[in-house]
Write an enzyme that holds these catalytic residues in place. Structure first.
Site, PDB file in Angstrom:
ATOM      1  CB  SER A  90      -9.008  18.467  -9.536  1.00 57.06           C
ATOM      2  OG  SER A  90      -7.792  17.887  -9.106  1.00 57.06           O
ATOM      3  CG  HIS A 194      -6.999  13.384 -10.775  1.00 63.10           C
ATOM      4  ND1 HIS A 194      -7.657  13.326  -9.573  1.00 63.10           N
ATOM      5  CD2 HIS A 194      -6.902  14.700 -11.099  1.00 63.10           C
ATOM      6  CE1 HIS A 194      -7.980  14.555  -9.197  1.00 63.10           C
ATOM      7  NE2 HIS A 194      -7.522  15.406 -10.098  1.00 63.10           N
TER       8      HIS A 194
END
Length: 311
Positions: A90, A194
Site C-alpha cells: 500500500s 482499497h
C-alpha cells in the site's frame, strides 16, 4: 545467495519512536529526515513522540511511515546491501518508487504527503474500517462479502485476506464470521482503503501526478512490483501514473507479488520499517525464503553480519 528484495511496510505498522536510533546513528537517514522535516514541519515530532492516536490519522501515518520505511533502505545501502527488486505494501509502494529510482526521494515524500491528505479526505466521507480474516476459503469469503456489501481487498498470504468497507456493514460481517467461528483481527487504520470509496483520492492523485509539476517519473532501475498487478512496473509514464493512483482503490495482490518475486529469483527478503507483518506474509508464502527486518540499529547490525559478506 539469490536475489535480494526490499519490502516496505504499510499502514498499521506504525508506533511512536519508530526508527529514532537509525536517525541518530546513520548520517544518510538523519540528512533525509531533515529534508522531509523542511517539506512537512512537525513530522519528526509526530514520529518520535506523537501519540498512537495521532499517528493513526492517515494524513500523519503516511509521511511518518514513509520515513520509517526508507530509513531501513538507506541504512542497508550505506552498508553495501542493495536490493535487486523492491515492493511496498500500500503506502509502502511509494517508498518502493523512491528505492527503485522511479522517483527522487524528496518527490516521493511530497507525493506521500498529498496521498495521505487525499485518502484522509475520502475516509471522512464514509465511516470505514478494515479487518484481517484468517483461514477462510477465499471463494466463500468473497461470496459473504458480496452478500454483506463489503470488499475483500488485501490478499496478504495463504490464509489471510483483509476486508474493507463501511463500519455498519463491517459489523455485520464480523457477526457473520463469529457465527461461523472464523477468526478475524481489526486493523489500526483509519478508513475503508482499497475500495471504491477511495475513488476521489485516486482521481486527486492522478491529477497531482499529471499537473503537480514536481514529479519526474522514470523507469525503475530495478524491478518494482506493483500492488495492483503483482508484476513489475512498466516504464511508460502514463501507465505508471495510472498504477500509482489506482492503487488506493484497488486490491493489494501481495501474496501473488511475493510468489512472482520468488519466480524471478528472489530468495532473500528484507522488510524495511516498523513491525514484522510483511515478514510473516513471506514466511507463509515463499517456502525456504531468508527473511530479515530492519527497523533499528540492532536489527540492522544482524543483517549486516549475515548478508554483508555476500554483498
Amino acid at each position: 545467495m539469490g536475489k535480494v528484495a526490499f519490502l516496505f511496510a504499510g499502514q498499521g505498522s506504525q508506533y511512536p519512536g519508530m526508527t529514532k536510533d537509525l536517525f541518530e546513528n546513520i548520517p544518510e537517514v538523519h540528512d533525509f529526515y531533515g529534508v522531509a522535516e523542511a517539506i512537512r514541519p512537525g513530522t519528526l515530532t509526530q514520529m518520535f513522540s506523537g501519540t498512537e492516536e495521532e499517528l493513526k490519522k492517515t494524513e500523519n501515518t503516511q509521511p511518518c511511515l514513509f520515513l520509517a520505511d526508507i530509513a531501513g533502505a538507506l541504512a542497508l545501502i550505506k552498508n553495501g546491501i542493495k536490493p535487486d527488486a523492491v515492493a511496498g505494501f500500500s503506502l509502502g509502494e511509494i517508498v518502493a518508487l523512491a528505492a527503485s529510482g522511479a522517483l527522487k526521494k524528496q518527490e516521493a515524500f511530497k507525493l506521500v504527503c498529498k496521498r495521505g491528505k487525499f485518502m484522509q479526505k475520502s475516509s471522512g466521507e464514509v465511516d470505514g474500517k478494515m479487518i484481517a480474516v484468517m483461514r477462510m476459503d477465499r471463494d466463500e469469503l468473497k461470496t459473504l462479502c458480496k452478500e454483506v456489501g463489503v470488499y475483500p481487498v488485501n490478499y496478504n498470504c495463504p490464509g489471510q485476506i483483509v476486508v474493507s468497507g463501511e463500519k455498519e456493514k463491517m459489523e455485520t460481517l464480523k457477526e457473520r464470521l463469529t457465527e461461523q467461528k472464523v477468526r478475524f483481527v481489526e486493523l489500526a487504520v483509519g478508513g475503508a482503503f482499497h475500495t471504491p470509496y477511495m475513488d476521489g483520492a485516486a482521481k486527486s492523485l492522478k491529477k497531482e501526478l499529471k499537473e503537480g509539476k514536481i514529479y519526474n517519473l522514470n523507469k525503475a532501475q530495478i524491478p518494482l512490483y506493483a500492488n495492483k498487478t503483482a508484476e513489475p512496473y512498466s516504464g511508460d509514464e502514463e501507465e505508471m501514473i495510472c498504477t500509482i493512483s489506482d492503487q488506493v482503490k484497488s486490491s493489494v495482490k501481495w501474496e501473488e507479488t511475493l510468489t512472482n518475486m520468488a519466480r524471478d529469483g528472489v530468495d532473500t527478503f528484507i522488510e524495511c520499517g516498523p513491525g514484522k507483518a510483511l515478514s510473516g506474509f513471506v514466511k507463509r508464502t515463499v517456502e525456504g525464503a531468508k527473511i530479515y527486518n530492519v527497523y533499528n540499529m540492532e536489527s540492522l547490525q544482524k543483517v549486516i553480519e549475515e548478508l554483508g559478506k555476500d554483498a
